[in-house]
Design a protein around this motif. Sequence first.
Motif, PDB file in Angstrom:
ATOM      1  N   ILE A 188       0.873  -1.172   0.000  1.00  0.00           N
ATOM      2  CA  ILE A 188       0.000   0.000   0.000  1.00  0.00           C
ATOM      3  C   ILE A 188       0.913   1.226   0.000  1.00  0.00           C
ATOM      4  N   THR A 189       0.620   2.189  -0.848  1.00  0.00           N
ATOM      5  CA  THR A 189       1.502   3.338  -1.003  1.00  0.00           C
ATOM      6  C   THR A 189       1.551   4.189   0.257  1.00  0.00           C
ATOM      7  N   SER A 190       2.579   5.016   0.340  1.00  0.00           N
ATOM      8  CA  SER A 190       2.741   5.900   1.488  1.00  0.00           C
ATOM      9  C   SER A 190       1.655   6.972   1.540  1.00  0.00           C
ATOM     10  N   LYS A 191       0.881   7.127   0.481  1.00  0.00           N
ATOM     11  CA  LYS A 191      -0.215   8.109   0.508  1.00  0.00           C
ATOM     12  C   LYS A 191      -1.221   7.771   1.609  1.00  0.00           C
ATOM     13  N   PHE A 192      -1.338   6.504   1.946  1.00  0.00           N
ATOM     14  CA  PHE A 192      -2.241   6.111   3.032  1.00  0.00           C
ATOM     15  C   PHE A 192      -1.768   6.695   4.359  1.00  0.00           C
ATOM     16  N   THR A 193      -0.496   6.475   4.705  1.00  0.00           N
ATOM     17  CA  THR A 193       0.005   6.978   5.978  1.00  0.00           C
ATOM     18  C   THR A 193       0.112   8.501   5.955  1.00  0.00           C
ATOM     19  N   ILE A 194       0.385   9.066   4.796  1.00  0.00           N
ATOM     20  CA  ILE A 194       0.393  10.527   4.681  1.00  0.00           C
ATOM     21  C   ILE A 194      -0.997  11.074   4.993  1.00  0.00           C
TER      22      ILE A 194
ATOM     23  N   ALA B 295       2.904  19.801   4.841  1.00  0.00           N
ATOM     24  CA  ALA B 295       4.052  19.195   4.153  1.00  0.00           C
ATOM     25  C   ALA B 295       5.263  19.192   5.077  1.00  0.00           C
ATOM     26  N   GLY B 296       5.422  20.275   5.863  1.00  0.00           N
ATOM     27  CA  GLY B 296       6.513  20.322   6.825  1.00  0.00           C
ATOM     28  C   GLY B 296       6.367  19.273   7.909  1.00  0.00           C
ATOM     29  N   SER B 297       5.151  19.050   8.367  1.00  0.00           N
ATOM     30  CA  SER B 297       4.898  18.038   9.393  1.00  0.00           C
ATOM     31  C   SER B 297       5.120  16.633   8.842  1.00  0.00           C
ATOM     32  N   VAL B 298       4.612  16.399   7.639  1.00  0.00           N
ATOM     33  CA  VAL B 298       4.711  15.076   7.019  1.00  0.00           C
ATOM     34  C   VAL B 298       6.144  14.789   6.574  1.00  0.00           C
ATOM     35  N   GLY B 299       6.859  15.851   6.168  1.00  0.00           N
ATOM     36  CA  GLY B 299       8.195  15.654   5.623  1.00  0.00           C
ATOM     37  C   GLY B 299       8.143  15.163   4.191  1.00  0.00           C
ATOM     38  N   ALA B 300       7.143  15.657   3.460  1.00  0.00           N
ATOM     39  CA  ALA B 300       6.951  15.238   2.072  1.00  0.00           C
ATOM     40  C   ALA B 300       6.823  16.463   1.183  1.00  0.00           C
ATOM     41  N   ASN B 301       6.971  16.241  -0.084  1.00  0.00           N
ATOM     42  CA  ASN B 301       6.821  17.294  -1.076  1.00  0.00           C
ATOM     43  C   ASN B 301       5.412  17.878  -0.975  1.00  0.00           C
ATOM     44  N   PRO B 302       5.287  19.222  -0.963  1.00  0.00           N
ATOM     45  CA  PRO B 302       3.959  19.842  -0.874  1.00  0.00           C
ATOM     46  C   PRO B 302       3.000  19.404  -1.985  1.00  0.00           C
ATOM     47  N   VAL B 303       3.512  19.059  -3.149  1.00  0.00           N
ATOM     48  CA  VAL B 303       2.647  18.608  -4.246  1.00  0.00           C
ATOM     49  C   VAL B 303       1.975  17.288  -3.876  1.00  0.00           C
ATOM     50  N   ILE B 304       2.731  16.388  -3.268  1.00  0.00           N
ATOM     51  CA  ILE B 304       2.152  15.106  -2.836  1.00  0.00           C
ATOM     52  C   ILE B 304       1.098  15.354  -1.759  1.00  0.00           C
ATOM     53  N   VAL B 305       1.420  16.224  -0.821  1.00  0.00           N
ATOM     54  CA  VAL B 305       0.478  16.537   0.258  1.00  0.00           C
ATOM     55  C   VAL B 305      -0.794  17.144  -0.320  1.00  0.00           C
ATOM     56  N   ARG B 306      -0.664  18.060  -1.264  1.00  0.00           N
ATOM     57  CA  ARG B 306      -1.854  18.671  -1.884  1.00  0.00           C
ATOM     58  C   ARG B 306      -2.672  17.640  -2.665  1.00  0.00           C
ATOM     59  N   THR B 307      -2.009  16.696  -3.301  1.00  0.00           N
ATOM     60  CA  THR B 307      -2.722  15.634  -4.025  1.00  0.00           C
ATOM     61  C   THR B 307      -3.544  14.793  -3.048  1.00  0.00           C
ATOM     62  N   VAL B 308      -2.934  14.401  -1.947  1.00  0.00           N
ATOM     63  CA  VAL B 308      -3.642  13.613  -0.929  1.00  0.00           C
ATOM     64  C   VAL B 308      -4.782  14.436  -0.341  1.00  0.00           C
ATOM     65  N   MET B 309      -4.513  15.710  -0.060  1.00  0.00           N
ATOM     66  CA  MET B 309      -5.557  16.589   0.488  1.00  0.00           C
ATOM     67  C   MET B 309      -6.725  16.722  -0.482  1.00  0.00           C
TER      68      MET B 309
ATOM     69  N   THR C 147     -10.394   6.179  -0.245  1.00  0.00           N
ATOM     70  CA  THR C 147     -10.221   7.535  -0.748  1.00  0.00           C
ATOM     71  C   THR C 147      -8.906   7.682  -1.494  1.00  0.00           C
ATOM     72  N   ILE C 148      -7.850   7.178  -0.911  1.00  0.00           N
ATOM     73  CA  ILE C 148      -6.526   7.309  -1.503  1.00  0.00           C
ATOM     74  C   ILE C 148      -6.337   6.312  -2.638  1.00  0.00           C
ATOM     75  N   ASN C 149      -7.111   5.241  -2.628  1.00  0.00           N
ATOM     76  CA  ASN C 149      -7.044   4.200  -3.647  1.00  0.00           C
ATOM     77  C   ASN C 149      -5.610   3.715  -3.856  1.00  0.00           C
ATOM     78  N   PRO C 150      -5.010   3.173  -2.798  1.00  0.00           N
ATOM     79  CA  PRO C 150      -3.602   2.799  -2.890  1.00  0.00           C
ATOM     80  C   PRO C 150      -3.332   1.547  -3.712  1.00  0.00           C
ATOM     81  N   VAL C 151      -4.363   0.828  -4.057  1.00  0.00           N
ATOM     82  CA  VAL C 151      -4.179  -0.358  -4.894  1.00  0.00           C
ATOM     83  C   VAL C 151      -5.062  -0.220  -6.125  1.00  0.00           C
TER      84      VAL C 151
END
Length: 146
Positions: free
Chosen positions: A3-9, A32-46, A81-85
Amino acid sequence: MQITSKFTIAVHIITAIDYFNDDAKVTSNFLAGSVGANPVIVRTVMGSLKDAGIISISQGKSGIALAKGLDEITFYDIYKTINPVGEEGLFHFHENPNIECPVGRNIHSALDERLHQIQDKMETEMKSITVAEVAADVQKKIEAEG
């Protein structure tokens, strides 16, 4: 398959929104600062969480907020929601088993139901776990830190 990290993000984002909502304007850059991930990834998950009605996003003073209570958001909700698979399910079956081989020609039908059972059990368990449980554990650990 993992399952991709988008789930835990997503779980991290929801927990952080709840924790910081009264003390700070929660923005995608803040998260993004809290997660420690690229803001684009965070915005996609959001965006996915917003589309699912889990969070609300406003450009004004309030920023990002939860649209549901933590006890109403299950791991299954986030998983879907995240559809990790992919649509094929959690397990991706190898495409070309040799039909000339007795094992190759029968392995798919012998495994399919078992793999579906595993995924169904995992999804059932995910429905019983809420983000409220995670947030409570995070709060306890923060309090223990002093």
